[in-house]
Design an enzyme around this catalytic site. Structure first.
Site: not given
Ligand code: PLP
Length: 399
Positions: A251, A222, A137
């Site tokens: 985040k 990532d 993802f």
């Protein structure tokens, strides 16, 4: 009490989410209160975002101070907080240069575009293949869902960006079978987050590094979910000892204030010459001032070491609960990014556990349909941890 309730969501919001029935109105540390004043222990951190807890005093202070100085100035100007944050990230990582954006998807979009542009600059247009992993993802832009390995997110939006190949995660032989001189990048999450908290093996990441070097392809990590202390290391690549060419972060970087970053080397950064890529808000002084303080607090060695101890306590309790309930097939993760995979009998039912936990005053997450995900604040207190684990025990023992 305000006039707005959960029903308002169904009336006025686009229905692309199904939020919980209760509405959080206030948070402090790992505690959250809803409209009725009910208290919850938060084991979600807003999906690995509020890593210093809700409204931490030091960050609130920085936000207040910066809010009275300069919020935004656009990319026609730079700012002191922007440069201070970039300097710290460069000092604390492999990177020589940083670009700021506003989210994880944007950081990955930038990384993928940079990898393609670097290949065009040095080798020509034919070197455009991107290798990514099944179940991965990377965000929700059309490029990042296309690179992500989950059809449910990428299908149904018309033609996708081309020359993207998906192979099984942790399978170096599968990468070797598809990589060639026309591959410009391999992108990987050191721990697949959204698809079930699946850690990469060290040999897999080392193998990716070697094979990328062999084919002059860039290795992109990532670290949107694994970065900024979540695994007990400032970035997960530091645990694995494998250095990427490009790293993406978001985040927890702003502890809830939206900010993302793409980190890379001098050589690769040259391919983003003036005008090649951009964003209005990325790197704005308000976000960067907050993130600089977050980086100061989380990159501290003692802070990071404590995460490891909290993780051990958490894992121990999960194993103990599993002895009592037999609910889990596997318990895994790193630091405070923890997944507990349900046994077959409960497959597809992870979100029912989330609802049950909320009834017991506990906020937890899923990672796919079969895995319960726990991502409490990295500085959770012993008392909050004990209380949350007690509520978790009540939830699991009542199944
Ligand atoms: C590994 C990873 N990459 C990218 C993203 C997308 O980040 P954002 O939702 O901030 O766009 C996420 C979000 O969950 C993620 O876990």
């Amino acid at each position: 009490m305000t006039q707005y309730t959960r029903d308002t969501f169904d009336q006025v919001m686009i229905q692309n989410y199904v939020p919980a029935q209760f509405l959080p109105v206030r948070g402090k540390g790992c505690r959250v209160w809803d409209q009725e004043g009910n208290e919850y222990i938060d084991f979600t951190s807003g999906i690995a975002v509020n890593s210093l807890g809700h409204c931490p005093d030091e960050i609130v202070e920085v936000l207040k101070q910066q809010s009275e100085k300069l919020w935004h100035s656009s990319n026609w100007f730079t700012s002191e907080p922007t440069l201070a944050l970039a300097t710290k990230l460069v000092e604390k990582t492999f990177a020589d240069r940083v670009m700021f954006v506003n989210s994880g998807a944007e950081a990955n979009e930038a990384a993928l575009k940079l990898a393609r542009r670097y290949a065009v600059d040095h080798f020509g247009y034919q070197k455009s293949k991107i290798i990514a992993f099944k179940q991965s993802f990377h965000g929700r832009t059309l490029f990042t869902v296309s690179v992500g390995g989950q059809a449910k997110y990428s299908d149904g939006f018309g033609p996708k960006p081309a020359d993207i190949v998906h192979v099984p995660f942790n399978d170096l032989a599968a990468v070797k079978a598809v990589i060639d001189e026309n591959t410009c990048a391999v992108i990987v999450e050191p721990i697949q987050g959204e698809s079930g908290i699946l850690p990469a093996s060290e040999s897999f990441l080392q193998g990716l590094r070697e094979i990328c070097d062999q084919y002059q392809a860039l290795l992109i990590f990532d670290e949107v979910q694994t970065g900024v202390g979540r695994t007990g290391h400032f970035y997960a690549y530091m645990k694995y000892g494998v250095v990427p060419d490009i790293l993406t972060s978001a985040k927890a970087l702003g502890n809830g204030f939206p900010i993302g970053a793409m980190l890379t080397t001098n050589e690769i950064a040259k391919s983003f010459a003036p005008g090649v890529h951009g964003t209005t808000f990325g790197g704005n002084p308000l976000a960067c001032a907050v993130a600089e303080k977050v980086v100061d607090l989380i990159s501290d060695t003692q802070f990071l070491q404590k995460i490891q101890r909290t993780s051990e306590q958490f894992m121990q309790k999960l194993h103990q609960l599993n002895h009592q309930t037999g609910l889990f097939k596997d318990i895994r993760g790193e630091g405070l990014l923890i997944g507990a995979e349900l046994v077959e009998q409960y497959h597809g039912k992870a979100s029912e556990f989330v609802k049950k936990a909320a009834e017991n005053g506990l906020m937890i997450l899923v990672a796919g349909p079969n895995v319960l995900r726990f991502a409490p604040a990295l500085n959770i207190s012993d008392e909050e941890l004990a209380l949350g684990l007690e509520k978790l025990a009540d939830t699991l023992l009542s199944v």
